[in-house]
Design an enzyme around this catalytic site. Structure first.
Site, short mmCIF file in Angstrom:
data_model
loop_
_atom_site.label_atom_id
_atom_site.label_comp_id
_atom_site.label_asym_id
_atom_site.label_seq_id
_atom_site.Cartn_x
_atom_site.Cartn_y
_atom_site.Cartn_z
N ASP A 169 0.88 -1.35 -0.07
CA ASP A 169 0.10 0.08 -0.09
C ASP A 169 0.76 1.21 -0.07
O ASP A 169 2.07 1.14 0.02
CB ASP A 169 -1.01 0.07 1.11
CG ASP A 169 -2.17 0.82 0.73
OD1 ASP A 169 -2.04 1.85 0.08
OD2 ASP A 169 -3.30 0.75 1.59
N TRP A 170 0.40 2.36 -0.16
CA TRP A 170 0.93 3.46 -0.30
C TRP A 170 2.02 3.83 0.96
O TRP A 170 1.63 4.16 2.20
CB TRP A 170 0.08 4.94 -0.37
CG TRP A 170 0.63 6.30 -0.50
CD1 TRP A 170 1.40 7.04 0.60
CD2 TRP A 170 0.75 6.85 -1.75
NE1 TRP A 170 1.86 8.00 -0.17
CE2 TRP A 170 1.50 8.22 -1.58
CE3 TRP A 170 0.13 6.96 -3.06
CZ2 TRP A 170 1.53 9.30 -2.47
CZ3 TRP A 170 0.28 7.83 -3.90
CH2 TRP A 170 0.85 8.89 -3.84
#
Ligand code: NOJ
Length: 758
Positions: free
Chosen positions: A293-294
């Site tokens: 994820d980011w």
């Protein structure tokens, strides 16, 4: 073996043109061989480059990165040190960037272009939680198809959807992005969405790779606070959290999985080998790739798991995170980590193989510009067919929560045509809020408002009453809720006083749910509850139209307001769908995919809980309860009314074949209008080695019935439905008594039981 050698020699001889040479004799079957050939030509730096994903140059969907300016990103792109980008879109823009990489990097390996296409691109369908309320897998699949068709026309070939996180806590803003609290329904919907996005041929120019996220347990953020730590039992992990992911892989064939921000058992999901290698890749045989994820690799340092970014990159790569989204950890350190022997080149090869394979499957090696047709882009955005599909999905997502007869007039809904109506609430005229959250590619102001929808039916008088939020709203910034300004109350009350029926459109602004939007109070935001009560004081004939991205706790409305319609954030066609339902041109059939609490203090509240040892009401205090509130939700999971009524009878259990127990029931439309009903089957395994929930959904079917029409619905319970995961993660089936209930919600139906003999 021979084939591989021949291919290698052939390609070896003409390889200077990069991957393009590999087009010769392309067939889909030999993708694995082509991946091997290409992999063998790649330097370690180029391999690591494939594992690196950058955000585009606008629309960050996470905290602004502290490194990686545009100039260095371009340099990396030209060197082939980037495998994918996110949030770059537009047929022309994508073409330009793809060209840069294909023509200037040594091997010219095309980029994948990812975007959060969550419930449409320009044309928006309802938020996913709303769609889930339709319990209509065909419609949900179609909606994802529509999203893929539009998104692919702007160059996007990978969506970060579906979110298949199960969540039981309405405080968590991201419940809007999932399918609610139930793993059975969630798995079916996840599969439908994956199939819709990916279509039948991933290499077609209108299909895109899907991404099941967030692996795993992100939906169980403690106290509903986004990004928070997760505390779940092994049993919950295996039986509630993991099944939708497994289904997305095994039944949906999802090409990618995103890991999660949260810690589970003290290990960040991004660095969790047990989750990503042992379960996902080894046990389930997932052969697509895992994207972080980011910045979740970088955040492992903040979690106190890795001492610095380099160590975080090492943990993530070893644990099976194949692609680094916006942490800059892989591109900076992975080559050194391999040279130092801390990450094996085999692991790098495994990750790169997976990424290249998806690129081949997307058709990018045949044509890197496959998704970059400007004429198609023009034609597809806001296409008329998409408006139709969005309208259909929007109508199907609406849930009629309450429709009681008022003493004077009978039921308020459906409204009588031709009568003048009064409308109150800022959301009624809002053309942006109904679009909901998570809509990166869409345009503000493109929803049909409720007022616009209603005006197609009748004359409308309107008073705003009160704003929900003050000032501009941005998906990256906190919203400023109107807690003070009641200056519009008097006008609204005066209007209500002189009107027969009042429609009040109240709820959350579209950006009050979604990522980073947790709430501790889940009533009507700001002064809206006061507005509702002020209007009620002068006119009780209120139809409350709710717009919200999460279950709200509205005990007062539940008690007092005669008609309540849940409309979520329905997307582009909102107002049309709502008006059609209010006026009875469409009979609502949605059912809640998440329990609506009476009070936020009940959260997490969900129907499929365990029994406590003291569930029964006792004269003393020594039973499981609250002093100040009932244990029950205001509106339970599976609840939803219709303008007609359905009656259930003739429940039959055929246990002759223990490998497939058949349950049948007759459902009849006993009302005066045609309608759709979602028949639901719940089971309860009465005694098991690992206690089972009081109820578990194990089947549902939606049927359309004319007045007086009836239908026999048959469900089959097999090992898949009757078994469960033990605390070692082993799927087991145990003999014993099962109670069942078949009906139209998780609390209402016919019941019976059978004994499973093995
Ligand atoms: C963070 C979110 O958690 C994830 O779901 C999303 O896909 C990425 N940002 C990219 O926007």
């Amino acid at each position: 073996m021979r084939k591989i050698i021949i291919l290698t020699i052939m390609v070896g001889g003409i390889f200077l043109g990069g991957y393009k040479s590999l087009k010769l004799n392309d067939t889909k079957d030999d993708i694995d061989q082509k991946v091997e050939v290409l992999l063998a030509r790649m330097t370690l730096e180029e391999k690591v480059g494939q594992m690196n994903q950058y955000n585009g140059f606008y629309d960050a969907t996470g905290p602004a990165p502290s490194e990686g300016d545009d100039k260095s990103k371009f340099e990396h792109l030209k060197k082939g040190w980037v495998g994918a980008v996110l949030s770059v879109r537009g047929a022309k823009e994508v073409h330009e960037l793809q060209k840069l990489v294909v023509e200037e990097s040594r091997l010219g390996i095309p980029l994948i272009f990812g975007l959060d296409v969550i419930h449409g691109h320009k044309t928006l369908a309802p938020i996913p939680l709303g769609e889930a309320a339709s319990w209509d897998l065909v419609a949900i699949r179609k909606s994802a198809r529509m999203a893929a068709v539009e998104a692919s026309s702007v160059g996007v070939n990978w969506t970060f959807a579906p979110m298949v996180d199960i969540s039981r806590d309405a405080r968590w803003g991201r419940v809007m992005e999932g399918a609610g609290e139930d793993p059975y329904l969630g798995a079916k919907i996840g599969v439908a969405r994956v199939r819709g996005f990916q279509g039948d041929d991933l290499a077609a120019n209108n299909t895109i790779a899907a991404c099941a996220k967030h692996f795993a347990a992100y939906g169980f953020a403690e106290a509903g606070r986004d990004y928070n730590t997760v505390e779940v039992s092994t049993s919950t992990l295996y039986n509630i959290i993991l099944p939708p992911f497994k289904a997305a892989i095994e039944q949906g064939g999802v090409k990618t999985v995103m890991n999660a921000f949260n810690i589970l058992n003290g290990i960040p999901a991004t660095g969790d080998e047990f989750l990503q290698r042992d379960i996902l890749k080894d046990k389930w045989g997932f052969n697509g790739f895992v994207v972080s994820d980011w910045a979740s690799i970088k955040e492992m340092v903040v979690h106190g798991f890795a001492s610095d970014l380099k160590e975080a990159a090492m943990y993530a790569a070893n644990a099976g995170s194949d692609m680094d989204m916006e942490s800059y950890g892989y591109v900076k350190y992975l080559v050194d980590l391999v040279k130092e022997g801390k990450v094996s080149e085999d692991k790098i090869d495994d990750a790169v193989r997976r990424i290249l394979k998806v690129k081949y499957e997307l058709g990018l090696f045949d044509d890197p510009y496959l998704y970059c047709d400007e004429a198609r882009e023009k034609e597809m955005l806001y296409h008329a067919d998409h408006q139709e599909a969005a309208l259909d999905m929007a109508r199907k997502s609406i849930v009629l929560l309450k429709n009681e007869a008022t003493t004077a007039k009978g039921k308020l809904l459906p409204l009588k045509k031709g009568k003048k109506i009064a409308v109150i609430g800022a959301l009624a005229q809002d053309k942006t809020s109904p679009l909901g959250s998570w809509r990166i590619g869409s345009d503000d102001g493109t929803a049909v408002s409720v007022l616009e929808g209603l005006k197609k039916y009748t004359e409308v008088t309107y008073a705003k009453g009160a704003d929900v939020v003050l000032g501009e709203v941005d998906f990256r910034l906190e919203v400023n809720v109107n807690n003070t300004d009641k200056s519009g109350f008097a006008e609204a009350v005066a209007l209500a006083k002189q009107s027969e029926t009042v429609i009040m459109v109240l709820g959350e602004h579209g950006f009050m749910s979604g990522e980073g939007r947790s709430r501790t109070e889940i009533g009507l935001p700001g002064v809206q509850q006061e507005l509702l009560e002020a209007v009620y004081a002068v006119n009780k004939n209120i139809v409350l139209v709710l717009m919200n991205g999460r279950p709200l706790a509205l005990p007062w409305a539940g008690e007092n307001v005669p008609a309540i319609l849940e409309t979520w954030h329905l997307g582009t066609q909102s107002g049309n769908a709502i008006a059609q339902v209010l006026f009875g041109d469409y009979n609502p059939s949605g059912k809640l995919p998440m329990s609506f609490p009476r009070s936020v203090g009940q959260c997490p509240i969900y129907y499929n809980h365990y029994s406590t040892g003291r569930p029964d009401v006792a004269p003393d205090v020594f039973w499981s309860h609250y002093m100040d509130e009932s244990n029950d939700p205001l509106f339970p999971f599976g609840h939803g009314l219709s303008y007609t009524e359905f009656e259930y009878s003739e429940l039959r259990i055929d246990e002759a074949n223990s490998a497939e127990i058949k349950i049948s029931v007759v459902v009849r439309n006993i009302g005066k209008v045609a309608g759709e009903e979602v028949t639901q089957l719940y089971i309860h395994d009465k005694a098991a080695r690992v206690a089972r929930p009081v109820k578990e959904l194990k089947g549902f079917e939606k049927s359309s019935l004319a007045p007086q029409e009836s239908k026999t619905i048959t469900f089959a319970l097999t090992e898949n439905e009757l078994g469960f995961y033990d605390n070692q993660g082993k799927f087991v089936l145990e003999a014993g008594i099962f109670d069942i209930m078949v009906g139209n919600s998780s609390i209402k139906g016919l019941s019976g039981s059978f004994e499973l003999k093995l």
